[in-house]
Design a protein around this motif. Structure first.
Motif, PDB file in Angstrom:
ATOM      1  N   GLN A   1       8.585  20.094 -23.295  1.00 45.15           N
ATOM      2  CA  GLN A   1       7.848  21.028 -21.916  1.00 45.15           C
ATOM      3  C   GLN A   1       6.826  22.156 -23.177  1.00 45.15           C
ATOM      4  OE1 GLN A   1      11.190  22.864 -20.254  1.00 45.15           O
ATOM      5  NE2 GLN A   1      10.143  23.508 -18.544  1.00 45.15           N
TER       6      GLN A   1
ATOM      7  N   THR B   1       9.574  18.452 -15.369  1.00 40.38           N
ATOM      8  CA  THR B   1       9.897  17.986 -16.476  1.00 40.38           C
ATOM      9  C   THR B   1      10.579  16.878 -15.816  1.00 40.38           C
ATOM     10  OG1 THR B   1      12.382  18.736 -16.212  1.00 40.38           O
ATOM     11  CG2 THR B   1      10.921  19.405 -18.120  1.00 40.38           C
TER      12      THR B   1
ATOM     13  N   PRO C   1      15.227  18.977 -21.978  1.00 40.01           N
ATOM     14  CA  PRO C   1      13.110  19.399 -22.793  1.00 40.01           C
ATOM     15  C   PRO C   1      13.243  19.359 -23.997  1.00 40.01           C
ATOM     16  CG  PRO C   1      13.533  20.042 -20.922  1.00 40.01           C
ATOM     17  CD  PRO C   1      14.649  20.179 -20.807  1.00 40.01           C
TER      18      PRO C   1
END
Length: 361
Positions: free
Chosen positions: A360, A120, A335
């Motif tokens: 993600q 990320t 995420p």
């Protein structure tokens, strides 16, 4: 295998985001890499830029900042092998959406991801890192000892720009558009000489900058938009909080550089009538034109450096290095899973979020 695309209405500027089924990727050829996407950051889509470059399609792929694992490589690939962890930016003419389980991308758009950097972090920082480098290094020639005003420093781009400027030894001044933004910038107190709160519309940005620099003015300004007209003539309250273009000219020092996101601002070198030696250089906007610059540079191989590495790849590598060493500390939101990407992208497109949104896988 599904991917996210956007469709623009022919009668209006309204954008619709849709998931579409995609065919399996073809055999990896020549200099291309097949990538299993582990994270993809979300950014606003500049439909005006796509129209200018005649790249409009019925369905345009969404998601360009990606990080993932190399699954397969073409016969001419020299930089990567299966199993490598990489990050990069897909070109504007890519047929594959980054918001998909797997994509094919030319090896010259990718760099290795350091082990310390998460998926990320890599995807969420790489584009803003390129924008900050473009603005501070290649458009305004940042160097130690210079003073820099970074407008809206709590934004995703502003945060990276502040950290890059501080790392290079510059004196950083920034503005905060809300109490929350001010508190966010307070946490970077060691990196910022002064935070100017413009949330109430009463702060005098020019006066504050001149006071902080002893009347000399700042060397570099990175704006987040400017007012071209008086406050009463601006359509929204948000625009009314922006500094007027004349305020930016007032607070700049001799030979200062102004890097702007305002595409309607006349991009000329201005000679002040009262101070003939005062040359103000207004650099090209880095919101949309940086994408065109990168696309053309990679497409035609412009700006090749030593060992055949382009400026673009050198920037990508340095962004990853600074993430690994802690120089860059991006402000990322939690995420999100792929099934929430459509709704989140609608929010991002309306510019309603502050922190960087990353999907993600």
């Amino acid at each position: 295998m599904k991917g996210l695309y956007f469709q623009q209405s022919s009668t209006s500027e309204e954008i619709t985001f849709v998931f579409q089924e995609r065919e399996n990727l073809p055999v990896t050829e020549d200099n291309y890499v097949k990538l299993q996407v582990k994270a993809c950051a979300l950014s606003q889509i500049n439909t005006k830029l796509l129209a200018e470059m005649k790249m409009e399609k019925d369905f345009f792929p969404v998601g360009r900042e990606v990080a993932g694992i190399v699954l397969d490589v073409g016969s001419k690939v020299s930089f990567f092998q299966p199993g490598d962890e990489v990050a990069g930016i897909l070109p504007l003419d890519s047929e594959d959406p980054g918001l998909c389980e797997a994509v094919q991308v030319h090896e010259h758009y990718l760099v290795h991801k350091p082990e310390k950097v998460t998926w990320t972090e890599a995807a969420g920082t790489i584009r803003d890192g390129v924008r900050a480098y473009t603005a501070l290094h290649y458009l305004s020639h940042l160097s130690p000892g210079k003073s820099v005003l970074i407008m809206d420093g709590a934004s995703a781009l502003g945060t990276i720009a502040i950290q890059l400027a501080h790392h290079r030894g510059a004196k950083v001044i920034s503005t905060a558009c809300s109490l929350e933004d001010k508190q966010c910038l307070e946490r970077f107190r060691s990196s910022i000489a002064r935070v100017i709160d413009v949330s109430n519309g009463k702060a005098q940005v020019a006066e504050s900058c001149l006071e902080e620099t002893g009347g000399l003015g700042v060397d570099i300004v990175l704006d987040a938009g400017v007012r071209l007209y008086n406050k009463d003539d601006e359509p929204t309250v948000k625009l009314q909080l922006l500094p007027h273009k004349h305020d930016i000219i007032t607070l700049l020092g001799v030979g200062g550089h102004w890097v702007t996101t305002e595409e309607n601002l006349q991009q000329l070198i201005i000679l002040c009538a009262f101070y003939p030696s005062w040359i103000l250089q207004i650099a090209t906007a880095f919101s949309s034109r940086e994408q065109r610059w990168l696309s053309l540079m990679m497409k035609f191989g412009i700006c090749q450096m030593y060992n055949r590495e382009s400026i673009f790849l050198r920037i990508l590598k340095d962004v990853m290095e600074k993430l690994s060493t802690g120089v860059f500390r991006p402000q990322l939101d939690e995420p999100i899973p792929l099934y929430e990407a459509k709704v989140t992208m609608e929010v991002v497109q309306k510019n309603q979020g502050r922190k960087k949104q990353v999907v993600q896988f």
